[in-house]
Design an enzyme around this catalytic site. Structure first.
Site, PDB file in Angstrom:
ATOM      1  N   HIS A  55       1.965   8.716  -0.935  1.00  0.00           N
ATOM      2  CA  HIS A  55       1.643   8.240   0.410  1.00  0.00           C
ATOM      3  C   HIS A  55       1.079   9.446   1.164  1.00  0.00           C
ATOM      4  O   HIS A  55       1.541  10.569   0.931  1.00  0.00           O
ATOM      5  CB  HIS A  55       2.885   7.811   1.190  1.00  0.00           C
ATOM      6  CG  HIS A  55       3.673   6.692   0.601  1.00  0.00           C
ATOM      7  ND1 HIS A  55       4.626   6.873  -0.360  1.00  0.00           N
ATOM      8  CD2 HIS A  55       3.669   5.365   0.879  1.00  0.00           C
ATOM      9  CE1 HIS A  55       5.181   5.707  -0.660  1.00  0.00           C
ATOM     10  NE2 HIS A  55       4.617   4.772   0.066  1.00  0.00           N
ATOM     11  N   ASP A  58       3.792  11.734   2.222  1.00  0.00           N
ATOM     12  CA  ASP A  58       4.560  12.472   1.197  1.00  0.00           C
ATOM     13  C   ASP A  58       3.921  13.833   0.962  1.00  0.00           C
ATOM     14  O   ASP A  58       4.579  14.800   0.562  1.00  0.00           O
ATOM     15  CB  ASP A  58       4.516  11.780  -0.177  1.00  0.00           C
ATOM     16  CG  ASP A  58       5.049  10.372  -0.171  1.00  0.00           C
ATOM     17  OD1 ASP A  58       5.912  10.079   0.661  1.00  0.00           O
ATOM     18  OD2 ASP A  58       4.589   9.564  -1.012  1.00  0.00           O
ATOM     19  N   MET A  89      -3.018   6.937  -8.088  1.00  0.00           N
ATOM     20  CA  MET A  89      -2.969   5.932  -7.020  1.00  0.00           C
ATOM     21  C   MET A  89      -2.616   6.620  -5.708  1.00  0.00           C
ATOM     22  O   MET A  89      -1.892   7.614  -5.693  1.00  0.00           O
ATOM     23  CB  MET A  89      -1.908   4.871  -7.375  1.00  0.00           C
ATOM     24  CG  MET A  89      -1.744   3.759  -6.380  1.00  0.00           C
ATOM     25  SD  MET A  89      -0.468   4.097  -5.156  1.00  0.00           S
ATOM     26  CE  MET A  89       0.978   3.340  -5.886  1.00  0.00           C
ATOM     27  N   GLU A 182       0.571  -5.132  -2.697  1.00  0.00           N
ATOM     28  CA  GLU A 182       1.909  -5.168  -3.309  1.00  0.00           C
ATOM     29  C   GLU A 182       2.802  -6.136  -2.531  1.00  0.00           C
ATOM     30  O   GLU A 182       3.269  -5.815  -1.435  1.00  0.00           O
ATOM     31  CB  GLU A 182       2.512  -3.760  -3.307  1.00  0.00           C
ATOM     32  CG  GLU A 182       3.898  -3.701  -3.916  1.00  0.00           C
ATOM     33  CD  GLU A 182       4.448  -2.286  -3.984  1.00  0.00           C
ATOM     34  OE1 GLU A 182       3.676  -1.320  -3.888  1.00  0.00           O
ATOM     35  OE2 GLU A 182       5.673  -2.155  -4.135  1.00  0.00           O
ATOM     36  N   LYS A 184       6.088  -8.373  -1.382  1.00  0.00           N
ATOM     37  CA  LYS A 184       7.551  -8.194  -1.355  1.00  0.00           C
ATOM     38  C   LYS A 184       8.107  -9.249  -0.405  1.00  0.00           C
ATOM     39  O   LYS A 184       7.533  -9.463   0.662  1.00  0.00           O
ATOM     40  CB  LYS A 184       7.891  -6.782  -0.869  1.00  0.00           C
ATOM     41  CG  LYS A 184       9.380  -6.449  -0.919  1.00  0.00           C
ATOM     42  CD  LYS A 184       9.646  -4.981  -0.569  1.00  0.00           C
ATOM     43  CE  LYS A 184      11.127  -4.655  -0.673  1.00  0.00           C
ATOM     44  NZ  LYS A 184      11.435  -3.265  -0.341  1.00  0.00           N
ATOM     45  N   GLU A 218       5.530  -5.681  -8.278  1.00  0.00           N
ATOM     46  CA  GLU A 218       6.678  -4.830  -8.618  1.00  0.00           C
ATOM     47  C   GLU A 218       7.815  -5.682  -9.166  1.00  0.00           C
ATOM     48  O   GLU A 218       8.168  -6.711  -8.576  1.00  0.00           O
ATOM     49  CB  GLU A 218       7.135  -4.060  -7.376  1.00  0.00           C
ATOM     50  CG  GLU A 218       8.413  -3.260  -7.638  1.00  0.00           C
ATOM     51  CD  GLU A 218       8.789  -2.323  -6.502  1.00  0.00           C
ATOM     52  OE1 GLU A 218       7.915  -1.599  -5.992  1.00  0.00           O
ATOM     53  OE2 GLU A 218       9.972  -2.311  -6.134  1.00  0.00           O
ATOM     54  N   HIS A 221      10.559  -6.699  -6.682  1.00  0.00           N
ATOM     55  CA  HIS A 221      10.213  -7.582  -5.567  1.00  0.00           C
ATOM     56  C   HIS A 221      10.238  -9.057  -5.962  1.00  0.00           C
ATOM     57  O   HIS A 221      10.784  -9.889  -5.235  1.00  0.00           O
ATOM     58  CB  HIS A 221       8.854  -7.189  -4.983  1.00  0.00           C
ATOM     59  CG  HIS A 221       8.830  -5.797  -4.427  1.00  0.00           C
ATOM     60  ND1 HIS A 221       7.702  -5.209  -3.936  1.00  0.00           N
ATOM     61  CD2 HIS A 221       9.821  -4.878  -4.294  1.00  0.00           C
ATOM     62  CE1 HIS A 221       7.984  -3.984  -3.498  1.00  0.00           C
ATOM     63  NE2 HIS A 221       9.266  -3.755  -3.725  1.00  0.00           N
ATOM     64  N   ASP A 246       4.024  -1.777 -10.518  1.00  0.00           N
ATOM     65  CA  ASP A 246       5.196  -0.964 -10.178  1.00  0.00           C
ATOM     66  C   ASP A 246       6.360  -1.409 -11.053  1.00  0.00           C
ATOM     67  O   ASP A 246       6.898  -2.515 -10.890  1.00  0.00           O
ATOM     68  CB  ASP A 246       5.567  -1.127  -8.695  1.00  0.00           C
ATOM     69  CG  ASP A 246       4.763  -0.195  -7.792  1.00  0.00           C
ATOM     70  OD1 ASP A 246       3.888   0.523  -8.306  1.00  0.00           O
ATOM     71  OD2 ASP A 246       5.032  -0.173  -6.573  1.00  0.00           O
ATOM     72  N   ASP A 256      16.628  -4.368  -2.403  1.00  0.00           N
ATOM     73  CA  ASP A 256      15.668  -3.704  -3.298  1.00  0.00           C
ATOM     74  C   ASP A 256      16.342  -2.496  -3.962  1.00  0.00           C
ATOM     75  O   ASP A 256      16.544  -1.470  -3.324  1.00  0.00           O
ATOM     76  CB  ASP A 256      14.473  -3.245  -2.446  1.00  0.00           C
ATOM     77  CG  ASP A 256      13.317  -2.732  -3.277  1.00  0.00           C
ATOM     78  OD1 ASP A 256      13.338  -2.891  -4.506  1.00  0.00           O
ATOM     79  OD2 ASP A 256      12.389  -2.170  -2.687  1.00  0.00           O
ATOM     80  N   ASP A 258      15.514  -0.744  -6.904  1.00  0.00           N
ATOM     81  CA  ASP A 258      14.678   0.338  -7.454  1.00  0.00           C
ATOM     82  C   ASP A 258      15.354   1.092  -8.598  1.00  0.00           C
ATOM     83  O   ASP A 258      15.299   2.329  -8.663  1.00  0.00           O
ATOM     84  CB  ASP A 258      14.286   1.346  -6.348  1.00  0.00           C
ATOM     85  CG  ASP A 258      13.237   0.779  -5.411  1.00  0.00           C
ATOM     86  OD1 ASP A 258      12.467  -0.105  -5.838  1.00  0.00           O
ATOM     87  OD2 ASP A 258      13.175   1.231  -4.255  1.00  0.00           O
ATOM     88  N   ASP A 288       8.027   2.902  -9.927  1.00  0.00           N
ATOM     89  CA  ASP A 288       8.389   3.002  -8.514  1.00  0.00           C
ATOM     90  C   ASP A 288       9.896   2.760  -8.419  1.00  0.00           C
ATOM     91  O   ASP A 288      10.355   1.676  -8.093  1.00  0.00           O
ATOM     92  CB  ASP A 288       7.617   1.967  -7.683  1.00  0.00           C
ATOM     93  CG  ASP A 288       7.929   2.108  -6.198  1.00  0.00           C
ATOM     94  OD1 ASP A 288       8.589   3.100  -5.820  1.00  0.00           O
ATOM     95  OD2 ASP A 288       7.530   1.229  -5.412  1.00  0.00           O
TER      96      ASP A 288
HETATM   97  C1  GCO Z   1       9.281  -0.495  -1.530  1.00  0.00           C
HETATM   98  C2  GCO Z   1       7.888  -0.426  -2.104  1.00  0.00           C
HETATM   99  C3  GCO Z   1       7.257   0.925  -1.938  1.00  0.00           C
HETATM  100  C4  GCO Z   1       5.779   0.889  -2.263  1.00  0.00           C
HETATM  101  C5  GCO Z   1       5.139   2.166  -1.886  1.00  0.00           C
HETATM  102  C6  GCO Z   1       3.732   2.297  -2.362  1.00  0.00           C
HETATM  103  O1  GCO Z   1       9.916  -1.496  -1.783  1.00  0.00           O
HETATM  104  O2  GCO Z   1       9.710   0.421  -0.834  1.00  0.00           O
HETATM  105  O3  GCO Z   1       7.985  -0.773  -3.444  1.00  0.00           O
HETATM  106  O4  GCO Z   1       7.913   1.853  -2.731  1.00  0.00           O
HETATM  107  O5  GCO Z   1       5.572   0.635  -3.618  1.00  0.00           O
HETATM  108  O6  GCO Z   1       5.163   2.269  -0.502  1.00  0.00           O
HETATM  109  O7  GCO Z   1       2.951   1.333  -1.854  1.00  0.00           O
HETATM  110 MN    MN Z   2       6.568  -0.513  -5.059  1.00  0.00          MN
HETATM  111 MN    MN Z   3       9.979  -1.722  -3.928  1.00  0.00          MN
END
Ligand code: GCO
Ligand code: MN
Ligand code: MN
Length: 386
Positions: A55, A58, A89, A182, A184, A218, A221, A246, A256, A258, A288
């Site tokens: 990002h 970041d 990316m 993306e 979600k 993802e 998601h 992702d 979420d 992850d 991700d």
């Molecule tokens: C989340 C998202 C993020 C995005 C990221 C890149 O649920 O927080 O998955 O991690 O993938 O902002 O676009």
């Molecule tokens: Mn993501």
């Molecule tokens: Mn996510």
């Protein structure tokens, strides 16, 4: 098992915010120190990864003077040059700063919307400089808690306006960049616009430059929404819209999570990897996800290795599965290849006359057994390694 060492040709990528995630969550402070971007890239090279994503915030401190931002970017570039890691990316942070609390492209405040597009334009220049071929749009704050607060049609129109404008910029500048949305379903908003793969794919059809916009789905998601990630990705591939992916893992119906890829829904992950491998998806396998919050030091790199290792194991299992003569036999019995045979072909008067004249025996058709229990047990045996 063949070689399970990750290599650049596998195209494994990680975001700057993933392995190095501080462990901060809504209930507690950071549990780990931040990793410097140069050390991060060196770490990736050491474990056999290929790509890195970021990002804007970041990489370059938000609001810092241009000179400092340039130095931070150059430090990152130095890491890429030194290690051969590619920038696979880029994306914009449109969710962290309090000004985005009501959304970015869909904030009710027109100046926030204009700033969000400006922030993205600026980072598109950085993405182009770093050679990132894909630019991701995750609509973190694009949504509502109270449905009374936004007209959905207006929000979608503003979302489209932003993406059309940004596509125009990329084309005007001649950048070699495609966009990937993306989806979600929720978190951090109560309800997010473009909540699933299906919503996003149909939204893309409404865009001015729909050919340059695809998806970055993802695992977590779709799973949060109780949907099959595998089926969603398969449809995205069928519609030529899988631009990026992702990978992570998630228990159904939770926040979420992850988690490390392959740590939860191993059967779904098996089919996902088999799909990506067999359909020749050639984009990055982008993780991700983040280490468990109680992990520290070397453990965070173990997490990253685990993501790649499980992917490679599942790819090997998928090949073994597809080469197993018992599987071929069970699939033939189930009619798997029969589904690839056209049913009636294109319409013609003759074809419809022929079909109308045909005699079927419903009772006899109902007698067919498809042997799915035996077939699925072969899947389980293969995954369990017996
Ligand atoms: C989340 C998202 C993020 C995005 C990221 C890149 O649920 O927080 O998955 O991690 O993938 O902002 O676009
Ligand atoms: Mn993501
Ligand atoms: Mn996510």
């Amino acid at each position: 098992m063949s070689d399970l060492e990750p290599k650049p040709e596998h195209k494994f990528a990680f975001g700057l915010w993933t392995i190095g995630h501080s462990g901060r969550d809504p209930f507690g402070e950071a549990t780990r120190p931040p990793i410097d971007s140069l050390d991060f890239i060196r770490g990736l090279a050491e474990i056999g990864a290929w790509g890195v994503s970021f990002h804007d915030d970041d990489l370059m401190t938000f609001g810092a003077p241009e000179k400092q931002r340039r130095e931070e970017l150059d430090r990152f570039k130095k890491g890429l040059e030194e290690t051969g890691i590619v920038c696979s990316m880029a994306t914009t942070n449109l969710f962290w700063h309090p000004m985005f609390k009501d959304g970015a492209f869909t904030s009710n405040d027109r100046n926030v919307r204009r700033l969000a597009i400006q922030k993205t334009l600026r980072n598109l220049d950085v993405a182009a400089e770093l050679g990132a071929p894909t630019y991701v749009f995750w609509g973190g704050r694009e949504g509502v808690e109270s449905a009374a607060s936004k007209e959905p049609a207006d929000a979608l129109s503003r979302y489209k306006e932003a993406l059309d404008f940004l596509c125009g910029y990329v084309k005007d500048k001649g950048y070699n960049i495609r966009f990937a949305i993306e989806p979600k379903p929720n978190e951090p908003r109560g309800d997010t616009f473009l909540p699933t793969i299906g919503h996003a794919m149909s939204f893309i059809n409404q865009l001015e430059h729909s050919e340059m916009v695809g998806l970055n789905p993802e695992v977590a998601h779709e799973t949060m929404a109780g949907l099959s990630f595998y089926q969603g990705v398969a449809q995205a591939i069928w519609q030529d819209k899988l631009f990026h992916i992702d990978l992570n893992d998630q228990k159904i119906g939770r926040y979420d999570q992850d988690f490390r890829f392959g740590s939860e829904g191993i059967k779904d992950d098996f089919f996902l990897v088999r799909l990506l491998e067999s359909t020749g998806y050639s984009g990055p396998k982008h993780f991700d996800c983040r280490p468990y919050r109680n992990e520290l030091g070397a453990g965070i790199w173990e997490f990253a290795r685990g993501c790649m290792r499980t992917y490679l194991v599942l790819a090997e299992k998928a090949r073994e599965f597809d080469n197993d003569p018992r599987v071929k036999e069970a699939q033939a019995f189930a009619g798997v290849t029969e589904l690839a045979v056209p049913t009636v072909g294109s319409y013609s008067r003759e074809a419809s006359d022929r079909l109308l004249a045909e005699q079927f025996d419903p009772e006899q058709l109902a007698q067919r057994s498809y042997g799915n229990e035996a077939l699925d047990q072969l899947v389980i045996d293969r995954i369990l390694g017996v």
